[in-house]
Structures are given as structure tokens and as C-alpha cells.
Write an enzyme that holds these catalytic residues in place. Structure first.
Site, PDB file in Angstrom:
ATOM      1  N   ASP A  95     -48.128 -48.971 -49.954  1.00  0.00           N
ATOM      2  CA  ASP A  95     -47.607 -48.314 -50.228  1.00  0.00           C
ATOM      3  C   ASP A  95     -47.676 -47.365 -50.862  1.00  0.00           C
ATOM      4  OD1 ASP A  95     -47.725 -50.148 -52.703  1.00  0.00           O
ATOM      5  OD2 ASP A  95     -45.094 -50.218 -52.022  1.00  0.00           O
ATOM      6  N   GLU A 117     -50.037 -54.710 -44.622  1.00  0.00           N
ATOM      7  CA  GLU A 117     -49.136 -54.891 -45.350  1.00  0.00           C
ATOM      8  C   GLU A 117     -47.678 -54.018 -44.829  1.00  0.00           C
ATOM      9  OE1 GLU A 117     -48.306 -54.464 -49.037  1.00  0.00           O
ATOM     10  OE2 GLU A 117     -48.587 -56.602 -49.913  1.00  0.00           O
ATOM     11  N   GLU A 131     -42.590 -45.540 -53.823  1.00  0.00           N
ATOM     12  CA  GLU A 131     -43.564 -47.024 -52.751  1.00  0.00           C
ATOM     13  C   GLU A 131     -42.668 -46.704 -52.219  1.00  0.00           C
ATOM     14  OE1 GLU A 131     -43.601 -46.905 -55.991  1.00  0.00           O
ATOM     15  OE2 GLU A 131     -45.578 -47.127 -56.781  1.00  0.00           O
ATOM     16  N   HIS A 212     -45.882 -51.534 -64.776  1.00  0.00           N
ATOM     17  CA  HIS A 212     -46.425 -50.648 -64.128  1.00  0.00           C
ATOM     18  C   HIS A 212     -45.281 -49.470 -62.938  1.00  0.00           C
ATOM     19  CE1 HIS A 212     -47.463 -50.918 -60.449  1.00  0.00           C
ATOM     20  NE2 HIS A 212     -47.790 -52.468 -60.553  1.00  0.00           N
ATOM     21  N   ARG A 214     -43.444 -46.381 -62.029  1.00  0.00           N
ATOM     22  CA  ARG A 214     -42.705 -45.571 -62.314  1.00  0.00           C
ATOM     23  C   ARG A 214     -41.233 -45.600 -62.582  1.00  0.00           C
ATOM     24  NH1 ARG A 214     -47.287 -43.645 -60.109  1.00  0.00           N
ATOM     25  NH2 ARG A 214     -47.741 -41.291 -60.782  1.00  0.00           N
ATOM     26  N   HIS A 244     -51.411 -51.407 -68.478  1.00  0.00           N
ATOM     27  CA  HIS A 244     -52.212 -51.008 -67.338  1.00  0.00           C
ATOM     28  C   HIS A 244     -52.705 -49.324 -68.255  1.00  0.00           C
ATOM     29  CE1 HIS A 244     -51.551 -48.564 -63.868  1.00  0.00           C
ATOM     30  NE2 HIS A 244     -51.668 -49.281 -62.711  1.00  0.00           N
TER      31      HIS A 244
HETATM   32  C1  UD1 Z   1     -50.529 -46.853 -58.414  1.00  0.00           C
HETATM   33  C2  UD1 Z   1     -49.347 -46.948 -56.902  1.00  0.00           C
HETATM   34  C3  UD1 Z   1     -48.434 -47.918 -57.462  1.00  0.00           C
HETATM   35  C4  UD1 Z   1     -49.476 -49.212 -57.289  1.00  0.00           C
HETATM   36  C5  UD1 Z   1     -50.035 -49.499 -58.423  1.00  0.00           C
HETATM   37  C6  UD1 Z   1     -51.543 -49.314 -58.941  1.00  0.00           C
HETATM   38  C7  UD1 Z   1     -48.949 -44.805 -56.579  1.00  0.00           C
HETATM   39  C8  UD1 Z   1     -47.523 -43.756 -56.850  1.00  0.00           C
HETATM   40  N1  UD1 Z   1     -48.425 -45.492 -57.558  1.00  0.00           N
HETATM   41  O1  UD1 Z   1     -49.332 -46.440 -60.114  1.00  0.00           O
HETATM   42  O2  UD1 Z   1     -48.067 -47.761 -56.261  1.00  0.00           O
HETATM   43  O3  UD1 Z   1     -48.186 -50.755 -57.583  1.00  0.00           O
HETATM   44  O4  UD1 Z   1     -51.248 -47.814 -58.714  1.00  0.00           O
HETATM   45  O5  UD1 Z   1     -51.720 -50.382 -60.220  1.00  0.00           O
HETATM   46  O6  UD1 Z   1     -49.909 -44.735 -55.804  1.00  0.00           O
HETATM   47  N2  UD1 Z   1     -55.181 -44.224 -64.637  1.00  0.00           N
HETATM   48  C9  UD1 Z   1     -56.410 -44.471 -65.044  1.00  0.00           C
HETATM   49  N3  UD1 Z   1     -57.237 -45.572 -64.921  1.00  0.00           N
HETATM   50  C10 UD1 Z   1     -57.225 -46.568 -64.007  1.00  0.00           C
HETATM   51  C11 UD1 Z   1     -55.634 -45.934 -62.880  1.00  0.00           C
HETATM   52  C12 UD1 Z   1     -55.319 -45.132 -63.418  1.00  0.00           C
HETATM   53  O7  UD1 Z   1     -56.786 -44.307 -66.678  1.00  0.00           O
HETATM   54  O8  UD1 Z   1     -57.791 -46.961 -63.456  1.00  0.00           O
HETATM   55  C13 UD1 Z   1     -54.173 -43.734 -65.415  1.00  0.00           C
HETATM   56  C14 UD1 Z   1     -54.558 -41.994 -64.857  1.00  0.00           C
HETATM   57  O9  UD1 Z   1     -54.491 -41.127 -66.220  1.00  0.00           O
HETATM   58  C15 UD1 Z   1     -53.660 -41.628 -63.802  1.00  0.00           C
HETATM   59  C16 UD1 Z   1     -52.124 -42.797 -64.408  1.00  0.00           C
HETATM   60  O10 UD1 Z   1     -53.083 -43.938 -64.365  1.00  0.00           O
HETATM   61  O11 UD1 Z   1     -53.552 -40.234 -63.291  1.00  0.00           O
HETATM   62  C17 UD1 Z   1     -51.584 -42.619 -62.957  1.00  0.00           C
HETATM   63  O12 UD1 Z   1     -52.225 -43.534 -61.915  1.00  0.00           O
HETATM   64  P1  UD1 Z   1     -51.719 -43.829 -60.635  1.00  0.00           P
HETATM   65  O13 UD1 Z   1     -52.267 -44.269 -59.125  1.00  0.00           O
HETATM   66  O14 UD1 Z   1     -50.870 -42.360 -59.677  1.00  0.00           O
HETATM   67  O15 UD1 Z   1     -50.237 -44.377 -59.989  1.00  0.00           O
HETATM   68  P2  UD1 Z   1     -49.864 -45.609 -61.238  1.00  0.00           P
HETATM   69  O16 UD1 Z   1     -49.250 -46.347 -61.972  1.00  0.00           O
HETATM   70  O17 UD1 Z   1     -51.734 -46.314 -61.923  1.00  0.00           O
HETATM   71  N1  UDP Z   2     -54.729 -58.206 -61.388  1.00  0.00           N
HETATM   72  C1  UDP Z   2     -55.701 -58.097 -62.051  1.00  0.00           C
HETATM   73  N2  UDP Z   2     -55.960 -57.619 -63.840  1.00  0.00           N
HETATM   74  C2  UDP Z   2     -54.977 -56.843 -64.038  1.00  0.00           C
HETATM   75  C3  UDP Z   2     -53.722 -57.952 -63.414  1.00  0.00           C
HETATM   76  C4  UDP Z   2     -53.115 -57.579 -62.468  1.00  0.00           C
HETATM   77  O1  UDP Z   2     -56.685 -58.323 -61.132  1.00  0.00           O
HETATM   78  O2  UDP Z   2     -55.093 -57.033 -65.293  1.00  0.00           O
HETATM   79  C5  UDP Z   2     -53.926 -57.768 -60.049  1.00  0.00           C
HETATM   80  C6  UDP Z   2     -53.209 -58.773 -59.452  1.00  0.00           C
HETATM   81  O3  UDP Z   2     -53.201 -60.691 -59.510  1.00  0.00           O
HETATM   82  C7  UDP Z   2     -52.873 -58.484 -58.236  1.00  0.00           C
HETATM   83  C8  UDP Z   2     -52.628 -57.066 -58.770  1.00  0.00           C
HETATM   84  O4  UDP Z   2     -54.067 -56.594 -60.330  1.00  0.00           O
HETATM   85  O5  UDP Z   2     -53.370 -58.906 -57.281  1.00  0.00           O
HETATM   86  C9  UDP Z   2     -51.937 -56.348 -58.949  1.00  0.00           C
HETATM   87  O6  UDP Z   2     -51.696 -54.654 -59.174  1.00  0.00           O
HETATM   88  P1  UDP Z   2     -50.995 -53.991 -60.115  1.00  0.00           P
HETATM   89  O7  UDP Z   2     -49.902 -54.785 -60.582  1.00  0.00           O
HETATM   90  O8  UDP Z   2     -51.363 -52.547 -60.482  1.00  0.00           O
HETATM   91  O9  UDP Z   2     -49.973 -53.446 -58.703  1.00  0.00           O
HETATM   92  P2  UDP Z   2     -48.806 -54.187 -57.361  1.00  0.00           P
HETATM   93  O10 UDP Z   2     -49.617 -55.219 -56.634  1.00  0.00           O
HETATM   94  O11 UDP Z   2     -48.137 -53.591 -58.332  1.00  0.00           O
HETATM   95  O12 UDP Z   2     -49.194 -52.904 -56.749  1.00  0.00           O
END
Ligand code: UD1
Ligand code: UDP
Length: 396
Positions: A95, A117, A131, A212, A214, A244
Site C-alpha cells: 500500500d 498483499e 495507504e 511511523h 502519518r 524510523h
Molecule cells: C513509507 C510508506 C508506508 C510504510 C513505511 C514503511 C507511503 C506513503 N508510506 O512511510 O506505507 O509503512 O514507508 O516504513 O508510501 N527516510 C530516510 N531514509 C530512509 C527512509 C525514510 O531518510 O531510508 C526519511 C526521509 O526524510 C523521507 C521520510 O523519511 O522523506 C519519509 O519517507 P516516506 O517513504 O515518504 O514515508 P514513510 O513514513 O517512511
Molecule cells: N523492521 C526491521 N527493523 C526495524 C524495525 C522493523 O527490520 O528496526 C521490520 C519489521 O520486522 C517488519 C518491517 O520492518 O518486517 C515493518 O516495517 P515498517 O514498520 O517500517 O512498515 P509497515 O510494515 O508498517 O508498512
């Protein structure tokens, strides 16, 4: 058939890793991978751990990116990859914005979309945000829907999606099983992990936290931090929180909790380390989707800091409870589990409504037009040869 798997965030990579391995082993398919780089560091961690190779690597992440900016960059960049690669089918996962934009880019080119999924629904368009909308969009554009559970299939059917639906189980259980098998077989690695986390206090109950979403930004996260601060006052618990990298999470969490002696704020962990910590945990507090699926398989109680979930199966089974984001409710529910050993034991029922470790093979069979038995929650029979093949090919 030329199959292009497209993903870009940590959870997508974890859940697609065993599928990419299974696709690669199938002679009828030509498999390639495009990573979008929606996440940077957190994606790189998973790619390295599972030894995933991408034929196309995009670099769309920007610090504190906006949903629209990200979506626009993804549509253009993924579109160019599709034009170059000309796949017969694109596989997307879950999602995320990567999944929605990649599916849309494929749909615009009349390329078939397979949704891994599919069918999860919270019923609330604003939670998880964005999502819930992403998943509905992808399901409605998909030719093939790989629903993890019977309930997910029902939800998709209710929306009268036009694609074909199979119940496959969730690929996260394939990834988790392989990781557990690898860990259990490697005493040296277990020792190394115990050494790395030797600062954990064996006398205290480990409370593992992730968050994490939103829709929790702002007040929700301030409440979550206030609840953690209250729980941290107990001298029988130790709170560990891999934070995160999203700055909207990081800034609030650091400001509120960095000076709390009993709260360990650490960097996002490698999957193996995180699984090891989940296994050690007494209680998990999270708003994550994947953790809600993994913890029941490990027999770990989970309090989900959200008002609704698109993963109701473990709530029904009694290992997961939705507690929302009020400080009082989170503190009260966690306190009950910490104080009441028999309640805790009730939550620890090990079971797995989400998969049996065969999801990836079912998806490959479906793509190849082969008949297979769909996933039915129940006793779990593991396929040792398939899991071993994935372990051997990955760097687990
Ligand atoms: C995203 C997904 C969410 C998923 C989550 C898993 C969307 C809208 N959101 O949310 O569905 O559950 O990932 O973790 O697709 N950032 C870094 N380094 C990284 C990752 C993130 O610096 O490796 C920071 C950056 O500033 C980035 C911000 O996090 O702009 C947000 O990342 P983004 O992928 O937009 O949203 P998530 O909250 O990570
Ligand atoms: N996870 C990880 N390291 C961490 C925290 C979570 O590998 O420090 C794994 C966790 O076991 C799961 C996945 O990351 O498989 C979940 O990711 P996240 O919570 O970022 O996204 P979501 O599942 O909510 O989309």
C-alpha cells in the site's frame, strides 16, 4: 513471461525478497527487479541482508518528501523503466506510494499488474493514510490479486474488483520463517547478537516499540511518547525503540525521550536483529503493519497504537489488541499486560493467521497458470527445501 517486481521501502523489500528468489528459480519466468529508492538507508539494509540485486535502481527519495512530489517522481521514473524493460507483468506490493504509482505507470501502458498483499482494508480512508487509498487503487488496477487471507479476498470481492483473486498467505511469513531457521541453525550468530545487545537487562521485561504512521504525526506521537515516558518509570521494564528515519517521527521522539534513562532510542535495525529482539520481547508496542503479522507467529503480545487496522485476524485470535493513541489507554493496557502474568500468557498464544511459508510458491504457480491449494489458516506445514533454497541464495 517477463515479470518486473517493483518496490521501494523497507517492508516491501522484506516481503518481496523471498518472492524475488522464487521467481528467479522458475524456468517459465524471466524475472527482474526495479527498486525505486522511496526509502534509501532502510531499503539498502534489506537489499544487503537478503542479497537482493536490482536491474533498475531509482533514487526518488528526498528528505521529508511530500506525497505528491514523491508520487510525481515515481510515475516518471518508473514509466521510463517500463518503456525500457517492456515487461509482460509488473508485481507491486502492499500500500505504499511506490506500489500505487508503479501500478498506475503500468496501467497507463496496459501492462498487467499483479498485487501482492491485496485486499487488506481498514474501512477508513484516513487510517492508515494514505495507504488505505493506495491499496484500493492498486487492487482496482490489478489483473491478479494475491490476497494473504480469506478475509482479504472477501474485502476485494465486495468492491467488485475485476482481477482474479487467489488466497496465498502473506510472504512476510516466508521471510520470517527463513530468518528464524537461519538464526536457529547458527549458534555463533546467536552469540554475536547476544553480545551486540549485552546492554539489555535480563532482569527487566523488554518492551519493544516501533512507530511511523502519518496519521499519528503530531498529537498522536506526542501521546505515544508520553505513554512511553510513563512506562519507563517502572523499574521492571526496559524500553527499546529503533526509531524510523522519517524526521516527523524522529524529531518528536528524540525531543521527548532522548533523556529518559530507561528508554533506548536506537537506529533502524537489520531484519535479523529486529526478529531476534522481537523474540526476546515481553511486549511489543507498534503501529507497523508488518510487525502485527510477525509477532503472532512468534507468540508475542502486541498493542497496536492505532484506532483501526486492516489486519483484523490477529486481533480476533487474541494476540493483538488495538489501543489507539491516547496516553492513558496505552499506559493502562501495557500496565495490565506487565502486571498480570495470566493475561500475558493468554496473549502469547502462538498461531499464524497470516501465512504458512508457502505464499511465494503459490504466487509463482498462479503466474505460471499451475493449479495449487490456496492458503487456509490452520496448522502449519513448512516446506524445508524451498526455504533452504531461499536461505542459500540470500545473504541471511
Ligand atoms: C513509507 C510508506 C508506508 C510504510 C513505511 C514503511 C507511503 C506513503 N508510506 O512511510 O506505507 O509503512 O514507508 O516504513 O508510501 N527516510 C530516510 N531514509 C530512509 C527512509 C525514510 O531518510 O531510508 C526519511 C526521509 O526524510 C523521507 C521520510 O523519511 O522523506 C519519509 O519517507 P516516506 O517513504 O515518504 O514515508 P514513510 O513514513 O517512511
Ligand atoms: N523492521 C526491521 N527493523 C526495524 C524495525 C522493523 O527490520 O528496526 C521490520 C519489521 O520486522 C517488519 C518491517 O520492518 O518486517 C515493518 O516495517 P515498517 O514498520 O517500517 O512498515 P509497515 O510494515 O508498517 O508498512
Amino acid at each position: 513471461m517477463r515479470v518486473l517486481s517493483i518496490f521501494g521501502t523497507r517492508p516491501e523489500a522484506i516481503k518481496m525478497a523471498p518472492l524475488v528468489a522464487a521467481l528467479g528459480r522458475e524456468p517459465q519466468l524471466h524475472s527482474s527487479v526495479c527498486v525505486t529508492g522511496q526509502h534509501r538507508e532502510m531499503l539498502a539494509q534489506v537489499m544487503a541482508l537478503f542479497g537482493l540485486q536490482a536491474q533498475h535502481e531509482l533514487d526518488v527519495m528526498r528528505p521529508n518528501q511530500t506525497l505528491n512530489g514523491l508520487y510525481a517522481r515515481l510515475l516518471t521514473a518508473v514509466g521510463a523503466v517500463l518503456d525500457a524493460e517492456q515487461p509482460d507483468c509488473v508485481l507491486v506490493h502492499g500500500d505504499t506510494t511506490t506500489a500505487a504509482a508503479a501500478a498506475m505507470a503500468a496501467f497507463h501502458r496496459r501492462i498487467a499488474v499483479g498485487h501482492v498483499e491485496a485486499g487488506l482494508r481498514s474501512g477508513n480512508m484516513h487510517s492508515p493514510f494514505p495507504e488505505e487509498m493506495n491499496r484500493r487503487l492498486v487492487d482496482s488496477m490489478s489483473t491478479w490479486l494475491f490476497a494473504p487471507t480469506p478475509a482479504a479476498r472477501e474485502a476485494a470481492l465486495q468492491e467488485k474488483v475485476s482481477g482474479h483473486i487467489w488466497v496465498t498467505g502473506n510472504t512476510v511469513i516466508d521471510a520470517l520463517n527463513a530468518t528464524l531457521a537461519r538464526l536457529d541453525a547458527d549458534a555463533e550468530r546467536q552469540r554475536a547478537l547476544a553480545q551486540r545487545y549485552s546492554w539489555l537487562d535480563a532482569e527487566r521485561k523488554l518492551v519493544l516499540v516501533t512507530g511511523h504512521r502519518r496519521e499519528n504525526f503530531g498529537e498522536g506521537f506526542r501521546n505515544i511518547c508520553a505513554a512511553l515516558e510513563a512506562l519507563a518509570q517502572r523499574d521492571d521494564v526496559q524500553i527499546v525503540y529503533p526509531v524510523h528515519l522519517n524526521p516527523n517521527v524522529r524529531d518528536v521522539v528524540r525531543q521527548s525521550l532522548a533523556s529518559q534513562a530507561n528508554v533506548h532510542l536506537i537506529e533502524p535495525l537489520d531484519y535479523v536483529d529486529f526478529v531476534w529482539l522481537m523474540r526476546r520481547a515481553y511486549l511489543i508496542l507498534t503501529d507497523s503493519g508488518g510487525v502485527q503479522e510477525e509477532a503472532p507467529a512468534l507468540g508475542k503480545p502486541v498493542l497496536v497504537m492505532r484506532d483501526v487496522t486492516e489486519r483484523p485476524e490477529a486481533v480476533a485470535a487474541g494476540t493483538v489488541r488495538l489501543v489507539g493513541t491516547s496516553r492513558e489507554r496505552i499506559t493502562a493496557e501495557a500496565t495490565r499486560l506487565l502486571d498480570d502474568a495470566s493475561l500475558h500468557t493468554e496473549f502469547c498464544r502462538k498461531g499464524n493467521p497470516y501465512g504458512d511459508g508457502h505464499a511465494c510458491q503459490r504466487i509463482v504457480d498462479a503466474l505460471c497458470g499451475r493449479a495449487f491449494a490456496e492458503f487456509r489458516p490452520g496448522p502449519i506445514a513448512q516446506s524445508q527445501p524451498l526455504m533452504n533454497a531461499f536461505i542459500a541464495e540470500s545473504h541471511l
